[in-house]
Every structure is written in C-alpha cells, then in structure tokens.
Design an enzyme around this catalytic site. Structure first.
Site, PDB file in Angstrom:
ATOM      1  N   ASP A  79      10.407  -2.214 -52.520  1.00 39.03           N
ATOM      2  CA  ASP A  79       9.428  -1.255 -53.019  1.00 39.03           C
ATOM      3  C   ASP A  79      10.107   0.056 -53.390  1.00 39.03           C
ATOM      4  O   ASP A  79      11.086   0.464 -52.760  1.00 39.03           O
ATOM      5  CB  ASP A  79       8.368  -1.014 -51.941  1.00 39.03           C
ATOM      6  CG  ASP A  79       7.127  -0.329 -52.493  1.00 39.03           C
ATOM      7  OD1 ASP A  79       6.941  -0.348 -53.726  1.00 39.03           O
ATOM      8  OD2 ASP A  79       6.355   0.223 -51.697  1.00 39.03           O
ATOM      9  N   ASN A 111       0.502  -8.193 -58.938  1.00 44.48           N
ATOM     10  CA  ASN A 111       1.256  -7.398 -59.915  1.00 44.48           C
ATOM     11  C   ASN A 111       0.827  -7.649 -61.364  1.00 44.48           C
ATOM     12  O   ASN A 111       1.177  -6.866 -62.256  1.00 44.48           O
ATOM     13  CB  ASN A 111       2.760  -7.669 -59.792  1.00 44.48           C
ATOM     14  CG  ASN A 111       3.378  -7.059 -58.548  1.00 44.48           C
ATOM     15  OD1 ASN A 111       4.399  -7.530 -58.060  1.00 44.48           O
ATOM     16  ND2 ASN A 111       2.752  -6.004 -58.011  1.00 44.48           N
TER      17      ASN A 111
END
Length: 258
Positions: free
Chosen positions: A28, A76
């Site tokens: 991340d 996503n």
C-alpha cells in the site's frame, strides 16, 4: 554468515532471526508516494513494481518459502479506467522483465484470484510466468491478482455445498481442514496460512486480504510507503516477528501453565 543492520538495534546475523515460512504483504502507498512528488498515481505503481523485484529477491535470500503479494483486489476495479488499464499492463511488463531473474534465483510464480476475469494479455503474461518458472524449487512468489477474501470464502462454501448436494460429501465431513482445501491457497499445502502479515503505508486493516488464512498470522504495520520499502524494512518486520510468542490459543511457557 553476512551481517546486516536493523534500524535502531545492534548488528545481527540472519541466523538470529526466526524466519517465517510464509509472509504476506499488502503493498500500500503507491498513490501517496506519487502525490508527495507531484507525480501521477501510475508513477507510484511503476515504482512499486520495482520494489516487488527487490523485496522478492530479499525474501528468497532470507529463506522465506512463500511470499504472497496483494497485487490487485476485486475492489480495485472501481478505480479510474486509466489507472486500472495501467495496472493490468503492469504484470505484462513485470513478468517480461523479471522472469529471467526469477529463474536465476530458483523462484516459482503462482497466482491466486479470479485470473479469468483479467484482460487476455494479462492472463497470458501470468500463464507464461507460471510455466517458465515451474521448475523452480525455491521460494514461491504468489500474487493475489483480482483477489477478494470474502469472495473466496463464499466460493469455497458453494463448492462444499455442491459436493454435499451431489452426495460426494456429508455435512459432518466438513471441518477446518476440509474448508481450507476448498480455498485458493490449498495448493500451498502446509504453507497455505501466512505466519507474518505486513501492511505498508500506515493503514491498520487487512482490506479483504486472506481473512480466513490469516486467523493466526502475526500482524505488522509500517508507515513506509510501498515504493520506498526495502529488504532492510522486511528484516525489521521479521525481527519484530522473532520477538513474538505465538501460542495459537494455548500456552508455551511452563510457568504460564502452572
């Protein structure tokens, strides 16, 4: 044995660490890394791809047996089309460039997730990487691509329900081992459950990543953004892991049992 530096600690050797067999990483911070540099988000993803290469080799050198990386989640797809298209191209570029080094380091590629839901070019690149590294007997580099943990659990429940309905299985046959065998990590055998789960960028959640398999994983969160993550940062996480007492609900120390 080579020496290395642990941040804020004395020099140690790898032999002093308890190396986890399976490490899972939520990579991340690519977008924030790019934003800090007034660059487009895709520049962060490109930098993050380079970090994957460095960390994979570092993990292999440390003796980690499975490194599972959260590359693209089912959620996503909600990102802007340009970013999603770039992310779908990344595996193609990554494997075209990195497979020779993976082979050199005896690393085998595996992929979990709904690969059939990816664009054909991405699917082809993934399949080629799996085939080209199939003879590797060292670390397994396992990508979670188009993966969602809750979707995986629901699919496993449906599969077992179908087996019960067809008479191939009874409800009484279903236990934790049977359920685990229906999950996408089952080909990893006794390495299916991560020992250490790392998340970069300072966020403190699992984001639907291996929720069933991580029931007893040691969690480690760092503020380091993924494009800046290094082998030294991985060693720092493993140093923290080494100091922990994994009891799996029981007691390890004899004094605690008295």
């Amino acid at each position: 044995m080579a020496l290395f530096k642990i941040k804020n600690e004395e020099t140690k050797t790898v032999s002093q660490l308890k190396i986890p067999r399976h490490v899972a990483i939520i990579m991340d911070g690519n977008g924030r890394w790019a934003k800090q540099r007034f660059m487009p988000r895709v520049a962060g993803h490109k930098a993050g791809m380079k970090t994957v290469k460095k960390v994979a080799i570092a993990a292999s050198d440390l003796g980690i047996e499975v490194l599972t990386l959260y590359a693209f989640s089912t959620e996503n797809w909600s990102r802007p089309n340009d970013e999603v298209n770039f992310l779908m191209q990344l595996p193609i570029d990554f494997f075209n460039d990195f497979v020779p080094e993976l082979i050199k380091n005896n690393i085998r590629v595996e992929v979990m997730g709904d690969v059939a839901g990816l664009p054909k070019g991405t699917q082809d690149a993934v399949q080629r990487a799996i085939e080209q590294t199939a003879q590797g007997t060292g670390m397994i580099l396992n990508f979670a691509l188009n993966y969602g943990g809750q979707t995986e659990i629901v699919a496993a429940a449906k599969l077992l329900a179908q087996q019960v309905a067809s008479g191939d299985l009874t409800a009484e046959d279903i236990d934790a081992n049977r359920f685990a065998s229906a999950l996408q990590t089952s080909p990893l055998g006794d390495l299916a459950t991560p020992d250490l789960m790392i998340r970069t960028s300072g966020e403190l959640r699992l984001s639907n990543f291996l929720p069933y398999q991580s029931a007893y994983a040691e969690l480690y969160f760092t503020n380091v953004l993924w494009p800046e993550y290094s082998g030294e940062d991985l060693i720092e996480a493993i140093t923290s892991y080494t100091k922990r007492d994994r009891r799996f609900g029981g007691l390890n120390d004899e004094s605690e049992k008295q």
